[in-house]
Design a protein around this motif. Structure first.
Motif, PDB file in Angstrom:
ATOM      1  N   ALA A 187      52.778  44.712  72.707  1.00  0.00           N
ATOM      2  CA  ALA A 187      51.941  43.274  72.601  1.00  0.00           C
ATOM      3  C   ALA A 187      51.718  42.962  73.782  1.00  0.00           C
ATOM      4  CB  ALA A 187      52.930  42.536  71.489  1.00  0.00           C
ATOM      5  N   PHE A 188      52.461  42.669  74.764  1.00  0.00           N
ATOM      6  CA  PHE A 188      52.431  42.273  75.998  1.00  0.00           C
ATOM      7  C   PHE A 188      51.389  43.022  76.870  1.00  0.00           C
ATOM      8  CE2 PHE A 188      56.414  39.588  75.574  1.00  0.00           C
ATOM      9  CZ  PHE A 188      56.069  38.523  76.153  1.00  0.00           C
ATOM     10  N   ARG A 189      51.445  44.480  76.664  1.00  0.00           N
ATOM     11  CA  ARG A 189      50.748  45.372  77.512  1.00  0.00           C
ATOM     12  C   ARG A 189      49.239  45.373  77.062  1.00  0.00           C
ATOM     13  NH1 ARG A 189      52.298  51.320  76.898  1.00  0.00           N
ATOM     14  NH2 ARG A 189      54.327  50.491  77.207  1.00  0.00           N
ATOM     15  N   SER A 190      48.966  45.055  75.685  1.00  0.00           N
ATOM     16  CA  SER A 190      47.718  44.975  75.081  1.00  0.00           C
ATOM     17  C   SER A 190      47.106  43.756  75.618  1.00  0.00           C
ATOM     18  CB  SER A 190      47.737  45.106  73.695  1.00  0.00           C
ATOM     19  OG  SER A 190      48.455  43.864  73.046  1.00  0.00           O
ATOM     20  N   LEU A 191      47.709  42.638  75.620  1.00  0.00           N
ATOM     21  CA  LEU A 191      47.480  41.414  76.178  1.00  0.00           C
ATOM     22  C   LEU A 191      47.016  41.535  77.888  1.00  0.00           C
ATOM     23  CD1 LEU A 191      49.695  38.776  74.549  1.00  0.00           C
ATOM     24  CD2 LEU A 191      47.022  39.376  73.975  1.00  0.00           C
ATOM     25  N   LEU A 192      47.836  42.226  78.513  1.00  0.00           N
ATOM     26  CA  LEU A 192      47.687  42.381  79.855  1.00  0.00           C
ATOM     27  C   LEU A 192      46.416  43.110  80.263  1.00  0.00           C
ATOM     28  CD1 LEU A 192      51.522  42.273  81.111  1.00  0.00           C
ATOM     29  CD2 LEU A 192      49.573  40.501  81.570  1.00  0.00           C
ATOM     30  N   THR A 193      46.255  44.306  79.641  1.00  0.00           N
ATOM     31  CA  THR A 193      44.900  45.197  79.664  1.00  0.00           C
ATOM     32  C   THR A 193      43.631  44.545  79.441  1.00  0.00           C
ATOM     33  OG1 THR A 193      45.313  46.215  77.596  1.00  0.00           O
ATOM     34  CG2 THR A 193      46.507  47.202  79.475  1.00  0.00           C
ATOM     35  N   GLY A 194      43.697  43.386  78.724  1.00  0.00           N
ATOM     36  CA  GLY A 194      42.480  42.692  78.376  1.00  0.00           C
ATOM     37  C   GLY A 194      41.541  43.326  77.553  1.00  0.00           C
ATOM     38  N   HIS A 195      41.803  44.476  76.784  1.00  0.00           N
ATOM     39  CA  HIS A 195      40.999  45.182  75.859  1.00  0.00           C
ATOM     40  C   HIS A 195      41.715  45.736  74.893  1.00  0.00           C
ATOM     41  CE1 HIS A 195      42.020  49.281  77.040  1.00  0.00           C
ATOM     42  NE2 HIS A 195      42.233  48.924  78.543  1.00  0.00           N
ATOM     43  N   ALA A 196      41.163  45.718  73.659  1.00  0.00           N
ATOM     44  CA  ALA A 196      41.766  46.214  72.492  1.00  0.00           C
ATOM     45  C   ALA A 196      41.501  47.744  72.498  1.00  0.00           C
ATOM     46  CB  ALA A 196      40.949  45.643  71.064  1.00  0.00           C
ATOM     47  N   ASP A 197      42.621  48.402  72.351  1.00  0.00           N
ATOM     48  CA  ASP A 197      42.590  49.884  72.244  1.00  0.00           C
ATOM     49  C   ASP A 197      43.280  50.258  70.890  1.00  0.00           C
ATOM     50  OD1 ASP A 197      42.777  52.533  72.715  1.00  0.00           O
ATOM     51  OD2 ASP A 197      43.958  52.534  74.646  1.00  0.00           O
ATOM     52  N   ARG A 198      42.407  50.993  70.374  1.00  0.00           N
ATOM     53  CA  ARG A 198      43.141  51.401  68.791  1.00  0.00           C
ATOM     54  C   ARG A 198      44.389  52.288  69.065  1.00  0.00           C
ATOM     55  NH1 ARG A 198      38.648  52.381  64.281  1.00  0.00           N
ATOM     56  NH2 ARG A 198      37.598  50.483  64.456  1.00  0.00           N
ATOM     57  N   SER A 199      44.596  52.891  70.104  1.00  0.00           N
ATOM     58  CA  SER A 199      45.594  53.795  70.155  1.00  0.00           C
ATOM     59  C   SER A 199      46.846  53.194  70.684  1.00  0.00           C
ATOM     60  CB  SER A 199      45.349  55.009  71.257  1.00  0.00           C
ATOM     61  OG  SER A 199      44.988  54.315  72.544  1.00  0.00           O
ATOM     62  N   VAL A 200      46.855  51.848  70.855  1.00  0.00           N
ATOM     63  CA  VAL A 200      47.998  51.090  71.482  1.00  0.00           C
ATOM     64  C   VAL A 200      49.041  51.045  70.497  1.00  0.00           C
ATOM     65  CG1 VAL A 200      47.399  48.792  70.573  1.00  0.00           C
ATOM     66  CG2 VAL A 200      48.584  48.977  72.701  1.00  0.00           C
ATOM     67  N   LEU A 201      48.838  51.199  69.234  1.00  0.00           N
ATOM     68  CA  LEU A 201      49.987  51.260  68.459  1.00  0.00           C
ATOM     69  C   LEU A 201      50.286  52.809  67.808  1.00  0.00           C
ATOM     70  CD1 LEU A 201      48.735  48.345  65.967  1.00  0.00           C
ATOM     71  CD2 LEU A 201      50.438  48.547  67.726  1.00  0.00           C
ATOM     72  N   ASP A 202      49.687  53.604  68.559  1.00  0.00           N
ATOM     73  CA  ASP A 202      50.081  55.348  68.262  1.00  0.00           C
ATOM     74  C   ASP A 202      51.209  55.840  69.115  1.00  0.00           C
ATOM     75  OD1 ASP A 202      47.845  55.470  66.398  1.00  0.00           O
ATOM     76  OD2 ASP A 202      46.447  56.148  67.882  1.00  0.00           O
ATOM     77  N   GLN A 203      52.217  55.076  68.965  1.00  0.00           N
ATOM     78  CA  GLN A 203      53.572  55.315  69.677  1.00  0.00           C
ATOM     79  C   GLN A 203      54.334  56.287  68.613  1.00  0.00           C
ATOM     80  OE1 GLN A 203      53.727  54.911  72.937  1.00  0.00           O
ATOM     81  NE2 GLN A 203      51.920  53.999  73.039  1.00  0.00           N
ATOM     82  N   PRO A 204      55.107  57.201  69.161  1.00  0.00           N
ATOM     83  CA  PRO A 204      56.061  58.114  68.349  1.00  0.00           C
ATOM     84  C   PRO A 204      56.948  57.129  67.489  1.00  0.00           C
ATOM     85  CG  PRO A 204      55.714  59.169  70.224  1.00  0.00           C
ATOM     86  CD  PRO A 204      55.048  57.771  70.507  1.00  0.00           C
ATOM     87  N   GLU A 205      57.474  56.234  68.023  1.00  0.00           N
ATOM     88  CA  GLU A 205      58.369  55.310  67.293  1.00  0.00           C
ATOM     89  C   GLU A 205      57.886  54.479  66.265  1.00  0.00           C
ATOM     90  OE1 GLU A 205      59.565  55.621  71.909  1.00  0.00           O
ATOM     91  OE2 GLU A 205      57.622  55.220  70.670  1.00  0.00           O
ATOM     92  N   LEU A 206      56.564  54.278  66.220  1.00  0.00           N
ATOM     93  CA  LEU A 206      55.777  53.567  65.282  1.00  0.00           C
ATOM     94  C   LEU A 206      55.210  54.141  64.166  1.00  0.00           C
ATOM     95  CD1 LEU A 206      54.295  50.918  67.638  1.00  0.00           C
ATOM     96  CD2 LEU A 206      56.472  50.750  66.567  1.00  0.00           C
ATOM     97  N   LYS A 207      55.357  55.404  64.275  1.00  0.00           N
ATOM     98  CA  LYS A 207      54.613  56.297  63.293  1.00  0.00           C
ATOM     99  C   LYS A 207      55.022  56.106  61.968  1.00  0.00           C
ATOM    100  CE  LYS A 207      51.548  58.989  65.751  1.00  0.00           C
ATOM    101  NZ  LYS A 207      50.214  58.375  65.801  1.00  0.00           N
ATOM    102  N   PRO A 208      56.413  56.119  61.523  1.00  0.00           N
ATOM    103  CA  PRO A 208      56.965  55.674  60.202  1.00  0.00           C
ATOM    104  C   PRO A 208      56.540  54.434  59.765  1.00  0.00           C
ATOM    105  CG  PRO A 208      58.760  56.445  61.832  1.00  0.00           C
ATOM    106  CD  PRO A 208      57.477  56.118  62.669  1.00  0.00           C
TER     107      PRO A 208
END
Length: 129
Positions: free
Chosen positions: A32-53
């Motif tokens: 959440a912090f990283r997505s705000l700091l990068t300044g753009h919405a990236d659909r892959s931001v939530l494609d982390q292995p820990e979040l898959k389930p």
């Protein structure tokens, strides 16, 4: 710090250890912090292995709630007690509150810098005011 009902519900889901264990919670808060700091919405931001389930609709709702909470905190320049009270109201335990606040402290600096730069007043002048 006042948050909408939708944001509160998203944060309550984040507080639920049956939905987000501490590791998954920590990953989502960092993202959440990283997505705000990068300044753009990236659909892959939530494609982390820990979040898959995790259900994608729930994941997006919680991510939105976390980013909204972060932005409100920065906007209001809140301190630890304010954040803690807000997060306790949505059922965060002490450990999750600590993870959120430590990440907030670590990541909030760039927001503060951007806020000062956006004001158009040089930092030294602002500090003396």
């Amino acid at each position: 710090m006042e948050l909408s009902e939708s944001v509160q519900k998203g944060l309550q889901s984040l507080a639920d250890p049956t939905l987000f264990d501490l590791k998954t919670f920590s990953v989502l808060i960092e993202l959440a912090f990283r997505s705000l700091l990068t300044g753009h919405a990236d659909r892959s931001v939530l494609d982390q292995p820990e979040l898959k389930p995790i259900d994608q609709k729930l994941l997006k709702h919680c991510h939105t709630a976390a980013t909204t909470c972060i932005l409100e905190g920065v906007k209001q320049n809140v301190d630890k007690s304010t954040i803690s009270l807000c997060l306790e109201d949505v059922r965060f335990d002490v450990e999750r509150t600590d993870v959120f606040y430590i990440t907030y402290q670590y990541r909030e600096m760039p927001f503060s810098y951007q806020r000062v730069m956006a004001s158009g007043v040089p930092y030294q002048e602002r500090a003396c005011a």
